[in-house]
Design a protein around this motif. Structure first.
Motif, PDB file in Angstrom:
ATOM      1  N   LEU A 120      45.272  21.413   2.113  1.00 53.35           N
ATOM      2  CA  LEU A 120      46.164  20.585   2.925  1.00 53.35           C
ATOM      3  C   LEU A 120      47.276  21.386   3.593  1.00 53.35           C
ATOM      4  O   LEU A 120      47.549  21.210   4.775  1.00 53.35           O
ATOM      5  CB  LEU A 120      46.757  19.457   2.071  1.00 53.35           C
ATOM      6  N   GLU A 121      47.920  22.266   2.852  1.00 55.96           N
ATOM      7  CA  GLU A 121      49.043  23.022   3.419  1.00 55.96           C
ATOM      8  C   GLU A 121      48.598  23.865   4.609  1.00 55.96           C
ATOM      9  O   GLU A 121      49.179  23.776   5.697  1.00 55.96           O
ATOM     10  CB  GLU A 121      49.689  23.911   2.355  1.00 55.96           C
ATOM     11  N   ALA A 122      47.578  24.673   4.438  1.00 59.19           N
ATOM     12  CA  ALA A 122      47.106  25.523   5.536  1.00 59.19           C
ATOM     13  C   ALA A 122      46.592  24.686   6.699  1.00 59.19           C
ATOM     14  O   ALA A 122      46.791  25.048   7.863  1.00 59.19           O
ATOM     15  CB  ALA A 122      46.013  26.471   5.034  1.00 59.19           C
ATOM     16  N   PHE A 123      45.950  23.574   6.386  1.00 57.47           N
ATOM     17  CA  PHE A 123      45.425  22.700   7.430  1.00 57.47           C
ATOM     18  C   PHE A 123      46.556  22.178   8.311  1.00 57.47           C
ATOM     19  O   PHE A 123      46.504  22.273   9.539  1.00 57.47           O
ATOM     20  CB  PHE A 123      44.651  21.543   6.797  1.00 57.47           C
ATOM     21  N   VAL A 124      47.603  21.635   7.690  1.00 55.08           N
ATOM     22  CA  VAL A 124      48.735  21.099   8.453  1.00 55.08           C
ATOM     23  C   VAL A 124      49.413  22.213   9.249  1.00 55.08           C
ATOM     24  O   VAL A 124      49.713  22.056  10.441  1.00 55.08           O
ATOM     25  CB  VAL A 124      49.738  20.372   7.531  1.00 55.08           C
ATOM     26  N   SER A 148      50.968  16.972  17.182  1.00 56.81           N
ATOM     27  CA  SER A 148      50.914  15.854  16.226  1.00 56.81           C
ATOM     28  C   SER A 148      49.731  14.944  16.527  1.00 56.81           C
ATOM     29  O   SER A 148      49.131  14.386  15.607  1.00 56.81           O
ATOM     30  CB  SER A 148      52.230  15.067  16.201  1.00 56.81           C
ATOM     31  N   ILE A 149      49.393  14.810  17.788  1.00 57.28           N
ATOM     32  CA  ILE A 149      48.213  14.022  18.170  1.00 57.28           C
ATOM     33  C   ILE A 149      46.951  14.700  17.649  1.00 57.28           C
ATOM     34  O   ILE A 149      46.076  14.056  17.065  1.00 57.28           O
ATOM     35  CB  ILE A 149      48.163  13.821  19.698  1.00 57.28           C
ATOM     36  N   ALA A 150      46.878  16.021  17.820  1.00 59.06           N
ATOM     37  CA  ALA A 150      45.710  16.775  17.345  1.00 59.06           C
ATOM     38  C   ALA A 150      45.620  16.740  15.823  1.00 59.06           C
ATOM     39  O   ALA A 150      44.528  16.567  15.260  1.00 59.06           O
ATOM     40  CB  ALA A 150      45.776  18.213  17.845  1.00 59.06           C
ATOM     41  N   LEU A 151      46.758  16.878  15.142  1.00 62.66           N
ATOM     42  CA  LEU A 151      46.763  16.822  13.676  1.00 62.66           C
ATOM     43  C   LEU A 151      46.306  15.452  13.200  1.00 62.66           C
ATOM     44  O   LEU A 151      45.489  15.349  12.276  1.00 62.66           O
ATOM     45  CB  LEU A 151      48.165  17.135  13.142  1.00 62.66           C
ATOM     46  N   SER A 152      46.804  14.407  13.828  1.00 63.04           N
ATOM     47  CA  SER A 152      46.408  13.047  13.471  1.00 63.04           C
ATOM     48  C   SER A 152      44.897  12.866  13.579  1.00 63.04           C
ATOM     49  O   SER A 152      44.251  12.378  12.649  1.00 63.04           O
ATOM     50  CB  SER A 152      47.132  12.046  14.380  1.00 63.04           C
ATOM     51  N   LYS A 153      44.345  13.286  14.696  1.00 56.63           N
ATOM     52  CA  LYS A 153      42.892  13.150  14.909  1.00 56.63           C
ATOM     53  C   LYS A 153      42.105  13.964  13.891  1.00 56.63           C
ATOM     54  O   LYS A 153      41.105  13.498  13.343  1.00 56.63           O
ATOM     55  CB  LYS A 153      42.528  13.588  16.328  1.00 56.63           C
ATOM     56  N   PHE A 160      41.501  10.992   6.125  1.00 53.57           N
ATOM     57  CA  PHE A 160      42.862  10.541   5.841  1.00 53.57           C
ATOM     58  C   PHE A 160      43.154   9.232   6.582  1.00 53.57           C
ATOM     59  O   PHE A 160      42.530   8.941   7.604  1.00 53.57           O
ATOM     60  CB  PHE A 160      43.884  11.604   6.264  1.00 53.57           C
ATOM     61  N   ALA A 161      44.113   8.463   6.052  1.00 50.81           N
ATOM     62  CA  ALA A 161      44.514   7.184   6.639  1.00 50.81           C
ATOM     63  C   ALA A 161      46.034   7.143   6.794  1.00 50.81           C
ATOM     64  O   ALA A 161      46.752   7.881   6.118  1.00 50.81           O
ATOM     65  CB  ALA A 161      44.063   6.037   5.738  1.00 50.81           C
ATOM     66  N   PHE A 162      46.509   6.285   7.675  1.00 50.09           N
ATOM     67  CA  PHE A 162      47.943   6.123   7.942  1.00 50.09           C
ATOM     68  C   PHE A 162      48.550   7.439   8.393  1.00 50.09           C
ATOM     69  O   PHE A 162      49.634   7.830   7.951  1.00 50.09           O
ATOM     70  CB  PHE A 162      48.690   5.587   6.707  1.00 50.09           C
ATOM     71  N   VAL A 163      47.855   8.132   9.265  1.00 51.54           N
ATOM     72  CA  VAL A 163      48.298   9.442   9.744  1.00 51.54           C
ATOM     73  C   VAL A 163      48.351   9.454  11.277  1.00 51.54           C
ATOM     74  O   VAL A 163      47.848  10.369  11.917  1.00 51.54           O
ATOM     75  CB  VAL A 163      47.403  10.584   9.207  1.00 51.54           C
ATOM     76  N   GLY A 164      48.980   8.442  11.851  1.00 51.26           N
ATOM     77  CA  GLY A 164      49.102   8.364  13.301  1.00 51.26           C
ATOM     78  C   GLY A 164      49.945   9.496  13.858  1.00 51.26           C
ATOM     79  O   GLY A 164      50.649  10.198  13.115  1.00 51.26           O
TER      80      GLY A 164
END
Length: 189
Positions: A120-124, A148-153, A160-164
């Motif tokens: 998760l850390e490296a991904f974000v 943030s749009i790309a990360l959300s997608k 993952f959910a609730f990650v708009g």
């Protein structure tokens, strides 16, 4: 509005101008890099729970969130079942929203699955902006970005959910993916 000078003579982002939990959070945590899976899962979870509420509400409930969500240990939360959801729905010390509670469990399971890749850390962090913003005024600030749009997608594709995009932008600010403080704020840089 640019930075404001508090009664203590210190320039801060306007939302943290007065004493209290918000200023304490601004001065000690907001925009600071965090490390480790549990820290990332905690911030991701709390940002989702904050949606539609004030951040001060979440900060005041954070000790209870940490307790009932097992210190944000992904393995602990991933093992939660329907009985745990019902238990959490009866817990008055947290935000009792079934969709958000279920999203926290979903996200813990997705976090465990993400370990097989980069975690998760490296991904974000891979979505950090190449050219971070440096705002002088709140009128310049945005609530989403291409990153943030790309990360959300990308998170949604990973389960993952609730990650708009707005929630992910707030996450990126909170965990120091970039420096969110206004130019002139004592915390900038």
């Amino acid at each position: 509005m640019g930075p404001v000078i508090g009664e203590d003579g210190v320039a801060r982002c306007p939302w943290a101008g007065g004493p209290g939990v918000m200023r304490d959070y601004h001065d000690t945590e907001w925009g600071e890099r965090v490390h480790g899976e549990a820290a990332y899962l905690e911030r991701l979870t709390l940002e989702a729970f904050q949606s539609g509420l004030s951040w001060s509400t979440i900060l005041n409930k954070r000790p209870a969130f940490r307790e009932v969500f097992g210190g944000f240990d992904a393995d602990v939360i991933a093992a939660f079942d329907a009985a745990d959801v019902e238990r959490l729905m009866q817990e008055p010390r947290i935000v009792r929203n079934r969709l958000k509670i279920e999203a926290a469990i979903t996200n813990a399971r997705a976090t465990v699955a993400l370990r097989a890749a980069e975690g998760l850390e490296a991904f974000v962090l891979s979505f950090a902006p190449a050219d971070p913003p440096a705002w002088h005024d709140t009128d310049e600030m945005t609530t989403t970005s291409a990153e943030s749009i790309a990360l959300s997608k990308a998170l949604k594709k990973r389960g993952f959910a609730f990650v708009g995009p707005t929630t992910m932008y707030a996450l990126m600010e909170a965990i120091g993916v970039f420096d969110p403080h206004l130019v002139g704020c004592f915390r900038r840089g």
